[in-house]
Structure formats: structure tokens, C-alpha cells
Design a protein around this motif. Structure first.
Motif, short mmCIF file in Angstrom:
data_model
loop_
_atom_site.label_atom_id
_atom_site.label_comp_id
_atom_site.label_asym_id
_atom_site.label_seq_id
_atom_site.Cartn_x
_atom_site.Cartn_y
_atom_site.Cartn_z
N UNK A 60 1.38 -1.15 0.04
CA UNK A 60 -0.03 0.33 -0.33
C UNK A 60 0.97 1.16 0.36
N UNK A 61 2.02 1.25 0.54
CA UNK A 61 3.17 2.16 0.83
C UNK A 61 3.61 2.63 -0.64
N UNK A 62 3.55 1.57 -1.43
CA UNK A 62 4.00 2.20 -3.13
C UNK A 62 2.77 2.10 -4.37
N UNK A 83 7.34 8.04 -4.96
CA UNK A 83 6.57 9.39 -4.24
C UNK A 83 6.32 10.13 -2.75
N UNK A 84 5.84 8.70 -2.47
CA UNK A 84 5.41 8.42 -0.93
C UNK A 84 6.22 8.46 0.19
N UNK A 85 7.59 8.20 0.00
CA UNK A 85 8.29 7.80 1.00
C UNK A 85 8.97 9.35 0.83
N UNK A 86 8.83 10.18 -0.12
CA UNK A 86 9.35 11.60 -0.11
C UNK A 86 8.48 12.68 0.18
N UNK A 87 7.34 11.95 0.20
CA UNK A 87 6.08 13.44 0.75
C UNK A 87 6.19 13.33 2.03
N UNK A 88 7.01 12.36 2.43
CA UNK A 88 6.04 11.58 4.31
C UNK A 88 7.26 13.11 5.82
N UNK A 89 8.10 13.67 4.91
CA UNK A 89 8.85 14.02 5.63
C UNK A 89 8.06 15.65 4.82
N UNK A 90 7.86 15.83 4.43
CA UNK A 90 7.02 17.08 3.94
C UNK A 90 5.74 17.70 4.51
N UNK A 91 4.71 16.57 5.06
CA UNK A 91 3.87 16.10 5.96
C UNK A 91 3.40 16.54 7.35
N UNK A 92 4.94 16.63 7.72
CA UNK A 92 4.47 16.10 9.14
C UNK A 92 6.19 16.39 9.83
N UNK A 93 6.29 16.86 10.92
CA UNK A 93 7.07 16.57 11.87
C UNK A 93 8.19 15.34 12.11
N UNK A 270 -1.69 5.50 1.31
CA UNK A 270 -0.33 5.40 0.93
C UNK A 270 0.91 6.36 2.13
N UNK A 271 0.53 7.49 1.58
CA UNK A 271 1.24 7.81 3.30
C UNK A 271 1.80 7.46 4.02
N UNK A 272 0.40 7.42 5.19
CA UNK A 272 -0.20 6.47 6.23
C UNK A 272 1.18 5.73 6.34
N UNK A 273 0.85 4.10 5.02
CA UNK A 273 1.43 3.00 5.29
C UNK A 273 2.58 3.19 4.79
N UNK A 277 5.92 2.19 7.85
CA UNK A 277 7.20 1.33 7.18
C UNK A 277 8.53 2.43 7.71
N UNK A 278 8.34 3.64 7.80
CA UNK A 278 10.10 3.78 8.39
C UNK A 278 9.88 3.38 9.83
N UNK A 279 8.99 3.36 10.02
CA UNK A 279 8.87 3.68 12.41
C UNK A 279 8.94 2.29 12.08
N UNK A 280 8.90 1.30 11.67
CA UNK A 280 8.56 -0.08 11.70
C UNK A 280 10.43 -0.48 11.69
N UNK A 281 10.49 -0.07 10.59
CA UNK A 281 12.68 -0.38 10.05
C UNK A 281 13.35 -0.33 11.22
#
Length: 305
Positions: A60-62, A83-93, A270-273, A277-281
Motif C-alpha cells: 500500500x505504501x507504494x 514518491x510517497x516516501x518523499x512526501x512523508x518528510x514534508x507532511x509532518x515533523x 499510501x502516505x500513512x503506510x 514502514x519508516x517507523x517499523x524499520x
């Protein structure tokens, strides 16, 4: 002239009944009975069942927002939306959340592990009057549900001005983890007291005894408990949501929760997932690197009598 004596050489063992067993390939030695096959199949099905949610979250994240709910479900994203993994850094802290979670987890684990180890050593090997009663009182504290303590602890931290800081999440853990103390104490009970007494007679102090004798023996147990404690601290959500208000002190789990509250309405899963994923790594990497320590500690605990 000295006579030379022949050195008899032992014949190489054969693979017969009196010799060494011939080593068969691992594939031939894997299953010895139909029950082994059934157990293997059940374990594989269980592993697949547990990995399916993780695989769906990664898939889903992709995806694009339009492809999340299409039928039949699309396991392999087409197209792949990196691009979802790039948007998460701009969507919140997200970066500050990772930093805050790292500060809390690493500080608590580093200092709390030391205090837990020494507490377990004291409860198991030192002659302290009333230590068993104290230990039972600590175990009784585990039975108190956390909701019964939330309001008193919040009022305490509020009066001393620690609310909306990371201190309520760090300071209590610096004094150790009761479950870790209990586990290590039970582990140390199998270490012979004569070993400690002999070291004391030789003039060693208790810190020296712990560092040179006890620590090498319980290292697998410590590693397993540290991993489990890190996973619990990194994934903690209830504590941060009680004590933290400002966005600059939010831990990673609060940042993910804010993503869910903000972007779930827009069906931007996709943004939430991707953020999940980043939090899970970090937890996944730590577990994969040190899973042998968990298995070894359980095996050694079971073999000690």
C-alpha cells in the motif's frame, strides 16, 4: 645405532556400523517422520499469515490513492509510487519524531539496563535483609494496571513542571525495568553461589565480580531483554500521548497518529503506510540482527536446572 620404531596409525573410521555415520545432505535429514512435515507446514502457514499484514502495508505504501481499494486487490503496485516516501518528510515533523523517539529509547535502554542488571544481581546473590520481601513488593507493583496510575503520575509530573517534556518518558526508565529484573534474577539463581563466594575470598569487589564473572554468563539474557525493551519503548504510544502536547517534542508514534488523523479523511493511506514502514524499520532491523540472542537466552534458560 638407535632402532627406529614405527608409529602405528589408526585406520580411518568407515561408514559402517562400527565407524562414523555418513553425513547425509541436510535436505535428507530435515524430516524424519510425517509429524515433522505437518509441523513444518503449520509453521509455514503461521509465518505467512503473520507476514501478510506487513506485505500489504508495504504494498500500500507504494500505491497511488486510486489503487488502494481496487478489486481484485493489487499486491504488486502498478505503477510503483516511490514518491510517497518523499512526501512523508514534508507532511509532518517525521524527522523530529525519530530524533525524540531515539533520545527516549537509547537513554532509557542504556541507563536502565545497567540499573536492572545490578538490581537483579543484588536480589539473587547479595545477602540483604528482607530482599525477598522487597522483591515480592516490586512484583506486586507490576499487577497494578497502568490506567490506575495515569492520573496520579500525571499530577506528579505536572506539579514539578515535567509535562510537555521528554522527562516523564525517560526518568522512570532510568531506575530499571521490573520485568527485566525479574527475568535476570531468575537467570542468575542458577549461577552457583560458591563461584561468587570464591571471588569474594580472593578479594574481588561485587562490581568486579559482576563485570568479570556474572556479565559473561548472562549476556544472552541481557541482549534478549534489551531488544524486547527497545521494541516496547520505541512503539510506546500511551505515555507520549499523556505527557506530550507540543509538536516539537512528539515522538514518532504520535507523529504517525497525527498522520492518521489528518490524512485518513483524505483516504491518503499510501502516505500513512509509508510513514508506518519508516517507523517499523528500526525495530525490524534490531530484531533481525539480534534474534539469535533471543533464541539463545530462551534455550539456555530452559537448560539450566
Amino acid at each position: 645405532m638407535a632402532a627406529t620404531s614405527a608409529v602405528p596409525t589408526a585406520p580411518l573410521p568407515t561408514s559402517g556400523a562400527g565407524g562414523l555415520r555418513s553425513r547425509r545432505p541436510r535436505s535428507e535429514r530435515a524430516f524424519r517422520s510425517p509429524a515433522d512435515v505437518i509441523v513444518f507446514v503449520v509453521l509455514c502457514l503461521g509465518a505467512i499469515t503473520m507476514l501478510l499484514p506487513l506485505a500489504w502495508m508495504l504494498s500500500t505504501s507504494l500505491k497511488t490513492q486510486e489503487n488502494v481499494f481496487i478489486l481484485p486487490p493489487q499486491w504488486i503496485p502498478d505503477p510503483v509510487e516511490w514518491g510517497n516516501y518523499l512526501r512523508i518528510w514534508e507532511a509532518g515533523p517525521l524527522l523530529s519524531g525519530i530524533v525524540n523517539s531515539s533520545i527516549v529509547s537509547l537513554t532509557v535502554i542504556t541507563v536502565g539496563t545497567v540499573t536492572s542488571c545490578y538490581a537483579a544481581y543484588g536480589f539473587s546473590k547479595l545477602r540483604i535483609p528482607g530482599k525477598n520481601a522487597i522483591f515480592l513488593a516490586l512484583l506486586a507493583g507490576i499487577m497494578i494496571p497502568f490506567p490506575a496510575l495515569m492520573i496520579p503520575t500525571f499530577m506528579l509530573f505536572s506539579q514539578i513542571g515535567w509535562v510537555d517534556t521528554l522527562l516523564p518518558l525517560i526518568v522512570p526508565g532510568l531506575f530499571g525495568n521490573l520485568m527485566m529484573v525479574f527475568f535476570l534474577r531468575q537467570y542468575l539463581m542458577s549461577v552457583p553461589d560458591s563461584l561468587i563466594e570464591a571471588a569474594v575470598i580472593d578479594g574481588a569487589t561485587h562490581p568486579q565480580i559482576f563485570a568479570r564473572i556474572v556479565l559473561p554468563l548472562i549476556r544472552p539474557a541481557i541482549a534478549a531483554q534489551v531488544i524486547l525493551w527497545f521494541m516496547g519503548t520505541w512503539n510506546d504510544y500511551l505515555g507520549p500521548i499523556i505527557y506530550l502536547n507540543s509538536e516539537n517534542v512528539h515522538t514518532l508514534q504520535l507523529v504517525i497518529a497525527n498522520f492518521n488523523a489528518t490524512y485518513a479523511v483524505q483516504t491518503d493511506y499510501p502516505l500513512i503506510m509509508a510513514a508506518s514502514i519508516v517507523a517499523l524499520l528500526p525495530v525490524l532491523v534490531v530484531f533481525l540482527l539480534f534474534q539469535r540472542q533471543i533464541i539463545e537466552s530462551i534455550a539456555l534458560t530452559g537448560n539450566k536446572g
